[in-house]
Design an enzyme around this catalytic site. Structure first.
Site, PDB file in Angstrom:
ATOM      1  N   SER A  18       0.792  -1.229   0.000  1.00 25.87           N
ATOM      2  CA  SER A  18       0.000   0.000   0.000  1.00 25.87           C
ATOM      3  C   SER A  18       0.824   1.278   0.000  1.00 25.87           C
ATOM      4  CB  SER A  18      -0.948  -0.002   1.205  1.00 25.87           C
ATOM      5  OG  SER A  18      -0.222  -0.078   2.420  1.00 25.87           O
ATOM      6  N   HIS A  75      -6.197  -3.625  -0.301  1.00 25.22           N
ATOM      7  CA  HIS A  75      -6.103  -2.585  -1.326  1.00 25.22           C
ATOM      8  C   HIS A  75      -6.375  -3.137  -2.723  1.00 25.22           C
ATOM      9  CE1 HIS A  75      -4.711   0.866   1.070  1.00 25.22           C
ATOM     10  NE2 HIS A  75      -4.163  -0.054   1.844  1.00 25.22           N
ATOM     11  N   LYS A 100     -12.361   0.071   2.983  1.00 28.09           N
ATOM     12  CA  LYS A 100     -11.789   0.741   1.815  1.00 28.09           C
ATOM     13  C   LYS A 100     -12.821   0.718   0.679  1.00 28.09           C
ATOM     14  CE  LYS A 100      -6.990   0.082   3.229  1.00 28.09           C
ATOM     15  NZ  LYS A 100      -7.285  -0.276   4.619  1.00 28.09           N
TER      16      LYS A 100
END
Length: 400
Positions: free
Chosen positions: A189, A217, A246
């Site tokens: 990330s 991610h 996220k």
């Protein structure tokens, strides 16, 4: 509390400040989104372009998620006031676990308060002193901490270095390890680099090792229908961890997905699961709705990657030093921690919200502005932000 202890703490804080590494939080006084209202140092700015959230698909303020969350309170209440095995499991918790497992192509999944908890939970119940874990050097702090809690032998390989990984696999196998698990982020990330899962899984098969991937991610926007990095590459991995914080709505909550026996044992032995409150019903209901949006969200994924290319090309044309990649994480490399903070401050003056990243989040000398694209940003937003980067970059000497 002793005066000596507080003096030591104060000296540590002063040292962090002197090194230009003090992190300061700013107040968002609007919903999370592509444009936000921010209060900082007595200054409030409206309609600021937000380039540092993990809100990849722009779902954090999606009307459908807000609506189902509101409706959930009448049917399921506010909070569970308990851990899962006592009286903290509602029908919707199992619905989400089964829905998520089907989405990820796994037999079952188990929910946690956050992916940090999931990564803290996954290793210790499954592996013992007779086993080995081989971890990528750039893995997230939660994986590192989870491995520390486990009694398995520990090995570390250089980031995405398959020769080094194979050397560690040979070493672990030759040492008599009963089971070997390779642990890696799906996307690293801080850099936006994609893990080399095809080669990782090939080596795992060669040495009879398991593969665990943290896909925080990637889930929601990488691979067909956003099913993550394994789907992106067309490979299979044994255990997936991830987050709802996220792309999957941007709230909170984590999970582990994998074979039924693995999930069943984690329900019995995973300490962050056994000793933490269940996820709130509103978050669970909204996560179910988010999965529906994600599965049908090809238009959002297309927009996200269109934005990413436009943004990367624009920054490069201005002369900024970027790390290569295809992921919506686009790091702008500045090197110096103070410079990254000065740049972030100047950008805020120009209506662009970013954060400087520096040690210990990244290595010393590798400070950066980590920009992140999302599908909610328009070309007008991106052009506005590029103009801000041009002005701020010249003001602090990052570009000429």
């Amino acid at each position: 509390m002793t005066a000596a202890f507080l003096t030591q703490i104060s000296e540590t804080l002063a040292s962090i400040e002197a090194e230009g590494m003090m992190k300061r939080e700013r107040l968002i006084t609007s919903p999370q989104g592509g444009r936000i209202t921010v209060e900082h140092a007595g200054q409030q700015r409206e309609n600021v372009v937000n380039l540092c959230a993990n809100n990849y698909l722009g779902l954090a303020d999606h009307p459908a998620l807000i609506a189902v969350a509101k409706d959930s309170y009448d049917a399921h209440g506010f909070g569970m006031a308990s851990v899962r095995f006592i009286c903290g499991t509602q029908d919707i918790h199992r619905q989400l676990e089964q829905r998520l497992a089907a989405f990820l192509g796994k037999e079952d999944s188990i929910l946690f308060a956050a992916c940090f908890d999931a990564n803290a939970a996954v290793f210790e119940p499954l592996l013992g002193p007779e086993d080995a874990i081989i971890s990528d050097a750039l893995n997230h702090a939660s994986i590192i901490d989870g491995i520390r809690l486990c009694k398995a032998r520990r090995y570390r390989y250089s980031n995405s270095d398959m020769d080094d990984l194979e050397a560690k696999l040979k070493e672990a196998r030759n040492s008599g390890a009963r089971h070997i698990m390779i642990a890696t982020d799906g996307v690293f990330s801080m850099d936006g680099y994609l893990a080399n899962l095809p080669d990782v899984t090939n080596l795992a098969q060669k040495y009879a090792a398991l593969v665990m991937v943290d896909d925080c991610h990637a889930t929601g926007f990488m691979g067909p229908q956003g099913r993550g990095m394994a789907a992106h590459y067309g490979v299979d991995v044994d255990i997936l961890t991830g987050t709802f914080g996220k792309a999957l709505g941007g709230a909170i909550g984590g999970y582990i997905a994998g074979p039924q026996a693995v999930i069943d044992l984690l329900r019995q032995r995973a300490r962050p699961y056994l000793f933490s409150n269940s996820l709130p019903p509103a978050m669970v209901i909204a996560a179910l709705a988010a999965l529906d949006l994600v599965e049908a969200g090809d238009d959002l994924r297309w927009q996200l990657f269109e934005n990413t290319k436009y943004w990367r090309d624009g920054l490069a044309s201005l002369g900024f030093d970027l790390l290569d990649g295809e992921h919506p994480i686009v790091p702008v490399m500045l090197g110096d921690a103070r410079l990254s903070q000065q740049m972030a401050t100047k950008l805020f003056d120009h209506g662009v919200y970013v954060a400087g990243f520096f040690f210990p989040v990244v290595p010393k000398g590798a400070a950066r502005i980590r920009t992140q694209m999302n599908a909610a940003l328009t070309k007008t937003d991106l052009d506005f932000a590029l103009d801000g980067f041009a002005k701020a970059g010249r003001a602090v000497g990052a570009i000429s």
